[in-house]
Design a protein around this motif. Structure first.
Motif, short mmCIF file in Angstrom:
data_model
loop_
_atom_site.label_atom_id
_atom_site.label_comp_id
_atom_site.label_asym_id
_atom_site.label_seq_id
_atom_site.Cartn_x
_atom_site.Cartn_y
_atom_site.Cartn_z
N ARG A 64 -53.14 20.50 6.18
CA ARG A 64 -52.78 19.67 7.54
C ARG A 64 -51.55 18.69 7.09
NH1 ARG A 64 -58.11 19.14 9.73
NH2 ARG A 64 -58.63 21.37 10.08
N ASN A 70 -55.04 27.72 -0.21
CA ASN A 70 -55.56 26.82 0.60
C ASN A 70 -57.06 26.97 1.01
OD1 ASN A 70 -55.87 23.94 2.38
ND2 ASN A 70 -55.88 25.66 3.83
N ASP A 90 -56.09 13.91 7.88
CA ASP A 90 -56.95 14.04 6.58
C ASP A 90 -55.85 14.24 5.31
OD1 ASP A 90 -58.52 14.41 4.21
OD2 ASP A 90 -59.66 16.17 5.13
N ASN A 142 -59.82 26.35 -0.90
CA ASN A 142 -60.13 25.07 -1.20
C ASN A 142 -61.19 24.76 -0.06
OD1 ASN A 142 -60.09 22.23 -1.55
ND2 ASN A 142 -58.79 21.78 0.13
N ASN A 192 -56.43 16.84 2.66
CA ASN A 192 -56.15 18.21 2.99
C ASN A 192 -54.79 18.53 3.13
OD1 ASN A 192 -56.12 20.63 4.73
ND2 ASN A 192 -57.97 20.08 5.74
#
Length: 301
Positions: free
Chosen positions: A161, A233, A155, A236, A158
């Protein structure tokens, strides 16, 4: 661990897992192992629908408010900590209960997770600074060069990741793909998986109502307090990221709330798509408590 059974209860957000899990935990006289990747953070409460103080007093919950937003955490750490905990819990009970909607956390405990190297502090700090200085798009381009196979499936919206894959690539000199064996681990206990679902319209109405309830309980004030940390993060996350956009003047409050509802519905669809790939999940309506208890007893005997 012969005769030991891990009960796993999952399903989309707002489906009604919490009350059912309290009832199941009371029935078997066992605690709840929380598998929600955001409820683990002590600073996040209203926006994560964290168990109330009363619920936590009535039934012991593990992995609720145990970490800070500044702490590093992952599905791999969750797997390790939960399997250690199960060793202890199964000494005094034939049953254990894990419940939540974080798909990767549940899969990590049930199936295992790849033995990914632990990132050293220097690499993590460097990559965090690069994300801030260069932006996500630049890091995606680098990932495409270093590990084109993973780039095709990750992704790319993201940052967690993308950054994690680059951390592995730069620290080890190997591709992230080379560590992702996807081999299922054997567990020394039975696993009974229960999925909860509702009619789509009913589920969406519950999601909308829950967002309104969160706003009434003070979600905006919670987001305001977290606003200085908005780049983390862990923030998010649906519910917070939309209100941050309101707080920075991009959207009016009404639009931010509607986007929370829409993004939560979208996340629920994503969860169901993930779960439907698992043939071991047996599906129930949350109101079918007796049928669920009977199913657990039958499957574990």
């Amino acid at each position: 661990m012969r005769g030991k059974t891990l009960i796993v209860i999952t399903g989309p957000t707002a489906v009604g897992k919490s009350q059912l899990c309290l009832d199941i935990a009371r029935h078997f006289d066992i605690p709840i192992i929380n598998a929600d990747s955001r409820q683990i953070y002590k600073e996040l409460s209203i926006g994560t629908a964290k168990p109330s103080a009363e619920d936590q007093q009535a039934v012991k919950h593990y992995f609720v408010s145990t970490m800070s937003l500044q702490d590093y955490y992952s599905a791999s750490l969750f797997e390790s900590q939960v399997t250690d905990l199960l060793d202890t819990l199964f000494k005094t009970s034939d049953y254990a209960l894990m419940a939540g909607g974080s798909m990767m956390y549940i899969d990590a405990v049930c199936d295992g997770i790849d033995d990914i190297p632990t990132i050293d502090d220097e690499t993590r700090a460097t990559m965090k600074q690069r994300l801030k200085d260069e932006g996500l798009q630049k890091l995606c381009e680098e990932l495409q060069h270093l590990d084109p196979e993973y780039y095709e499936i990750v992704d790319r919206q993201n940052p967690k990741r993308v950054v994690h894959a680059l951390e592995i690539c730069t620290m080890t000199g190997q591709t992230y793909t080379s560590f992702r064996k996807r081999e299922k681990k054997d567990r020394p206990f039975r696993i009974v998986k229960i999925g909860l679902n509702r009619d789509r319209e009913e589920l969406y109405n519950r999601i909308n109502a829950r967002v309104d309830e969160m706003m009434q309980k003070g979600l905006l004030e919670e987001a305001e307090a977290l606003y200085p940390m908005r780049e983390l993060n862990a923030l998010n996350t649906v519910g917070y990221k939309e209100l941050f956009e309101y707080l920075n003047g991009r959207w009016p409050l009404e639009e931010a709330v509607e986007r929370i509802k829409g993004n939560t519905r979208r996340y629920a669809r994503k969860q169901l798509t993930w779960y439907k790939k698992d043939p071991q999940i047996h599906w129930f309506h949350p109101d079918q408590k007796k049928e669920i208890i009977d199913y657990i007893i039958t499957e574990s005997s």
